[in-house]
Write a protein that holds these residues in place. Structure first.
Motif, mmCIF file in Angstrom:
data_model
loop_
_atom_site.group_PDB
_atom_site.id
_atom_site.type_symbol
_atom_site.label_atom_id
_atom_site.label_comp_id
_atom_site.label_asym_id
_atom_site.label_seq_id
_atom_site.Cartn_x
_atom_site.Cartn_y
_atom_site.Cartn_z
ATOM 1 N N ASN A 115 1.022 -1.220 -0.286
ATOM 2 C CA ASN A 115 -0.324 -0.230 0.273
ATOM 3 C C ASN A 115 1.190 1.590 -0.034
ATOM 4 O O ASN A 115 2.028 1.094 0.451
ATOM 5 N N PRO A 116 -0.136 2.588 -0.843
ATOM 6 C CA PRO A 116 1.439 3.662 -0.335
ATOM 7 C C PRO A 116 1.872 3.852 0.814
ATOM 8 O O PRO A 116 3.150 4.856 0.652
ATOM 9 N N GLU A 117 1.293 3.625 2.198
ATOM 10 C CA GLU A 117 1.870 4.055 3.307
ATOM 11 C C GLU A 117 3.497 2.983 3.474
ATOM 12 O O GLU A 117 4.428 3.309 4.193
ATOM 13 N N ASP A 118 3.379 2.000 2.098
ATOM 14 C CA ASP A 118 5.045 1.382 3.047
ATOM 15 C C ASP A 118 6.169 2.125 2.037
ATOM 16 O O ASP A 118 6.879 1.430 2.086
ATOM 17 N N THR A 119 6.010 3.342 0.764
ATOM 18 C CA THR A 119 6.340 3.912 0.371
ATOM 19 C C THR A 119 7.595 4.449 1.427
ATOM 20 O O THR A 119 7.236 5.011 2.124
ATOM 21 N N ALA A 120 8.905 4.270 1.126
ATOM 22 C CA ALA A 120 10.283 4.234 1.932
ATOM 23 C C ALA A 120 11.347 4.118 1.460
ATOM 24 O O ALA A 120 11.662 2.821 -0.004
ATOM 25 N N LEU A 121 12.659 4.141 1.985
ATOM 26 C CA LEU A 121 13.419 3.572 1.506
ATOM 27 C C LEU A 121 13.930 2.290 2.331
ATOM 28 O O LEU A 121 13.421 2.327 3.580
ATOM 29 N N TYR A 122 14.196 0.765 1.498
ATOM 30 C CA TYR A 122 14.208 0.299 2.429
ATOM 31 C C TYR A 122 15.915 -0.394 2.551
ATOM 32 O O TYR A 122 16.676 -0.630 1.605
ATOM 33 N N TYR A 123 16.239 -0.892 3.693
ATOM 34 C CA TYR A 123 17.761 -1.238 3.882
ATOM 35 C C TYR A 123 17.591 -2.533 4.885
ATOM 36 O O TYR A 123 17.121 -3.401 5.557
ATOM 37 N N CYS A 124 19.308 -3.194 4.646
ATOM 38 C CA CYS A 124 19.296 -4.329 5.243
ATOM 39 C C CYS A 124 20.969 -4.062 5.984
ATOM 40 O O CYS A 124 21.534 -3.353 5.814
ATOM 41 N N ASN A 125 20.410 -5.592 6.829
ATOM 42 C CA ASN A 125 21.545 -4.427 7.754
ATOM 43 C C ASN A 125 21.808 -5.617 9.057
ATOM 44 O O ASN A 125 20.767 -6.638 9.385
ATOM 45 N N ILE A 126 22.982 -5.932 9.868
ATOM 46 C CA ILE A 126 22.706 -6.567 10.987
ATOM 47 C C ILE A 126 21.424 -6.269 11.809
ATOM 48 O O ILE A 126 21.204 -5.134 11.874
ATOM 49 N N PHE A 127 21.072 -8.033 12.570
ATOM 50 C CA PHE A 127 20.229 -7.278 13.910
ATOM 51 C C PHE A 127 20.961 -7.354 15.222
ATOM 52 O O PHE A 127 20.808 -8.854 15.307
ATOM 53 N N VAL A 128 20.874 -6.698 16.038
ATOM 54 C CA VAL A 128 21.443 -7.223 17.558
ATOM 55 C C VAL A 128 20.485 -7.030 18.884
ATOM 56 O O VAL A 128 21.120 -6.857 19.646
ATOM 57 N N GLY A 129 19.917 -7.379 18.208
ATOM 58 C CA GLY A 129 18.147 -6.878 19.054
ATOM 59 C C GLY A 129 17.934 -5.920 19.524
ATOM 60 O O GLY A 129 18.028 -4.582 18.743
ATOM 61 N N PRO A 130 17.390 -5.501 20.407
ATOM 62 C CA PRO A 130 17.374 -3.899 20.730
ATOM 63 C C PRO A 130 18.025 -2.806 21.181
ATOM 64 O O PRO A 130 17.392 -1.652 20.608
ATOM 65 N N ASN A 131 19.181 -3.253 20.788
ATOM 66 C CA ASN A 131 20.109 -2.188 20.385
ATOM 67 C C ASN A 131 20.467 -1.770 19.072
ATOM 68 O O ASN A 131 21.237 -0.866 18.895
ATOM 69 N N TRP A 132 19.578 -2.475 18.187
ATOM 70 C CA TRP A 132 20.177 -1.942 16.969
ATOM 71 C C TRP A 132 20.288 -1.077 16.313
ATOM 72 O O TRP A 132 20.924 -0.475 15.472
ATOM 73 N N ASP A 133 19.242 0.117 16.772
ATOM 74 C CA ASP A 133 19.280 1.482 16.503
ATOM 75 C C ASP A 133 20.467 2.141 16.770
ATOM 76 O O ASP A 133 20.502 3.131 15.884
ATOM 77 N N ARG A 134 21.228 2.080 17.199
ATOM 78 C CA ARG A 134 22.794 2.126 17.083
ATOM 79 C C ARG A 134 23.572 1.797 16.691
ATOM 80 O O ARG A 134 24.892 2.266 16.055
ATOM 81 N N ILE A 135 23.389 0.873 15.440
ATOM 82 C CA ILE A 135 24.239 1.056 14.267
ATOM 83 C C ILE A 135 24.311 2.096 13.438
ATOM 84 O O ILE A 135 23.180 2.805 13.614
ATOM 85 N N ARG A 136 25.485 2.453 13.387
ATOM 86 C CA ARG A 136 25.893 3.361 12.653
ATOM 87 C C ARG A 136 26.437 3.304 10.665
ATOM 88 O O ARG A 136 26.838 4.635 10.147
#
Length: 119
Positions: free
Chosen positions: A86-107
């Motif tokens: 749906n249009p709400e899925d429009t975005a830039l999609y990235y792949c990266n490692i997943f490290v649990g709850p601290n994933w948002d600290r990936i730089r």
């Protein structure tokens, strides 16, 4: 260490499907958890789905039942099958490692692949 290159994005009509691919280079891919993330314009990234080295998966509530994450360790590749877009899925999609709850600290992030859902 490993590096990732996303591909498969494009323009699709509402209700359509796309399959994103994430090609990994370097050693150790089969031993790490991976995630797909997306960023809407003007917003921070969010986790879409994750998969462990053993194939256990989780996905965000916003895409549950529509998106499926998978991996092929023999090909060093992670996939994101996206259905019922749906249009709400429009975005830039990235792949990266997943490290649990601290994933948002990936730089370190790649350029991602653009998904646009529009009629």
């Amino acid at each position: 260490q490993v590096q990732f290159v996303e591909s498969g994005g494009g323009l699709v009509q509402p209700g359509g499907s796309l399959r994103l691919s994430c090609a990994a280079s370097g050693s150790g891919f089969s031993t790490i958890a991976m995630g797909w993330y997306r960023r809407f314009p003007g917003k921070q990234r969010e986790l879409v789905a994750s998969i462990t080295s053993g194939g256990r998966t989780n996905c965000a509530n916003s895409v549950k039942g529509r998106f499926t994450i998978s991996r092929d360790n023999a090909k060093n590749t992670v996939y994101l099958q996206m259905d019922s877009l749906n249009p709400e899925d429009t975005a830039l999609y990235y792949c990266n490692i997943f490290v649990g709850p601290n994933w948002d600290r990936i730089r370190s992030w790649g350029q991602g692949t653009q998904v646009t859902v529009s009629s």
